[in-house]
Design an enzyme around this catalytic site. Sequence first.
Site, PDB file in Angstrom:
ATOM      1  N   SER A 204       0.763  -1.038   0.077  1.00  0.00           N
ATOM      2  CA  SER A 204      -0.226   0.192   0.119  1.00  0.00           C
ATOM      3  C   SER A 204       1.142   1.444  -0.693  1.00  0.00           C
ATOM      4  O   SER A 204       1.753   1.845  -0.828  1.00  0.00           O
ATOM      5  CB  SER A 204      -1.090   0.128   0.836  1.00  0.00           C
ATOM      6  OG  SER A 204      -2.087   1.066   0.862  1.00  0.00           O
ATOM      7  N   ASP A 427      -8.554  -6.004  -4.857  1.00  0.00           N
ATOM      8  CA  ASP A 427      -8.179  -4.803  -4.176  1.00  0.00           C
ATOM      9  C   ASP A 427      -9.641  -3.955  -4.303  1.00  0.00           C
ATOM     10  O   ASP A 427      -9.577  -2.989  -4.804  1.00  0.00           O
ATOM     11  CB  ASP A 427      -6.837  -4.063  -4.939  1.00  0.00           C
ATOM     12  CG  ASP A 427      -6.302  -3.193  -3.683  1.00  0.00           C
ATOM     13  OD1 ASP A 427      -7.006  -2.332  -2.762  1.00  0.00           O
ATOM     14  OD2 ASP A 427      -5.165  -3.037  -3.406  1.00  0.00           O
ATOM     15  N   HIS A 466      -7.121  -6.226  -0.851  1.00  0.00           N
ATOM     16  CA  HIS A 466      -5.536  -5.249  -0.882  1.00  0.00           C
ATOM     17  C   HIS A 466      -5.163  -5.903   0.689  1.00  0.00           C
ATOM     18  O   HIS A 466      -5.210  -6.041   1.317  1.00  0.00           O
ATOM     19  CB  HIS A 466      -6.535  -3.867   0.195  1.00  0.00           C
ATOM     20  CG  HIS A 466      -5.319  -3.153   0.101  1.00  0.00           C
ATOM     21  ND1 HIS A 466      -4.661  -2.143  -0.744  1.00  0.00           N
ATOM     22  CD2 HIS A 466      -5.276  -2.530   1.380  1.00  0.00           C
ATOM     23  CE1 HIS A 466      -3.630  -1.580  -0.373  1.00  0.00           C
ATOM     24  NE2 HIS A 466      -4.285  -0.608   1.113  1.00  0.00           N
TER      25      HIS A 466
END
Length: 536
Positions: A204, A427, A466
Amino acid sequence: MKRLLTVFAAGVPLAAAIYAPSASAAAGDPAATAYSCVSPAVKAPAGTRVESVTAVARAAGTFEVPAVFPLPAVHIPDVPAFCDVTITLTHPGQGDHAHVRVWLPQQSWNGRLQSVGGSAYAAGDYGTDLAAAVKGGYAAATTDAGVSTYIDASWALDADGKVDTGLLQNFASRSQHEAAVLAKQVIAGHYGRAVSYSYFTGCSTGGRQGYAEAQSYPEDYDGILANAPAVNWDEFEVATLWPQVVMNEQKTYPTGCEFKAFTDAAVQACDADDGVRDGLVADPDRCGYDPRRLIGTVVDCEGRQLTITADDAEVVRRIWDGPRTASGRKLWSGVPVGADLSGLAGTTTGTDGKPVGTPFPVPAEWVSTWLKKQPAFDVSTITYSQFAQLFKQSQNEYDKIIGTDDPDLSAFRKAGGKLLTYHGTADQYIPTDGTVKYRQQVEQRMGGAKKTDDFYRLFLAPGTAHCGLNGQNSGLAALTAWVEHGKAPKTLAATLTTASGATVSRNLCAYPSVSRYQGGDIADAASFRCSPASGH
């Protein structure tokens, strides 16, 4: 930090899996030596001044990671003894104070450095990933970049209400480079020899930081594992506020149950597009499911019977489609089909008993603070036309400092660096298409797919949320084998979770190859083979 996925889904700890140390990594046998933990002498990186250096000996045992909102405290057992070095840096005249932490195993150091990235608006790690790295034998490093915690953007504006460009530069890339420089100094001074190999790992925000290193500081690391990378930051951060804008403009707020009904229906409809019905949508972009097909369907939601309306279907259609201008021009990708819609399209019940949107904090902060320069700005007032203006403003003001999308990786390739990335096709926070688009741009710049594969490989994980690959992800081990033994990964072993909650074994294919079913048990990776994707 996988716990942050549960609360605000901004990161996940990386597995501490390591490839067996090479002869060069084990040279000198540091496992047989005991080291004193003292404050090292360090040379300040260019443009900085060292304000302080401390060293604290940490005994082997359970390491207590403090509670940092929105995450609770964590107790990590069986952490070996290590020397905890903290260096405080400032950039003269800018008033910042960035802290670099370096953890040095007192025994069994494997000769490597592993730096770890941050999550959301936190530039670094609070101990979870550092502890995992030390348990794997690495010397570990991170930096807070002088900014704040996961969803605290109070550092963004200065006393005059203007963007603090120094701190933003720290967060964007500068502090990660300075942490690499200092970590290598500290390690060399502590062990009496330089690191054999240096790695950066992150997901991320951490993934974006890894790409920033490859683009701007190509000699810092031999290998970079940068997953679900938040590249194109100036664009996707605005784009991920789109679901809230859609609900507000359409004046329709589907419940989480209704959103799930749409997702389940789409997965059911498109599951077999890749040749096998296994509860996974391999390529959401090929899924042409029309949400209007669900109109009139009754959904059971915690004892309430809800009927899907045409307005609900229109909201989902627009969210899947992604942000557009008022004239219909596409701005960015939408939430992938198969991803959890409630992540960015969260709702709650207002004081009047009616549903209202609850924006995901990261894009909401970006728009209100960095774009509007008004931390209290009500993002629910944004119209479609205003959204397009904010999108363009973000590009104009921030692409150069934090876009992290420069496709020229020639210096990184020349330095011998290797970049490895996985990104889940489900995601819910960072659309996978942005990463694929960047990879394609690198191919165009660097001479094609085959030449790019020599130093940069991307793996797409079907049905994965994610930063959602579990500890069986072999990314770091594969990266280490590639850097130290020249064994470029053709696949990454992973355990995926299907729409029904079942787990299946898969070998993720290096982009642009895709996994094709060959027959046999669909839960067994051996039943699939990587094949060239059509149209690439």
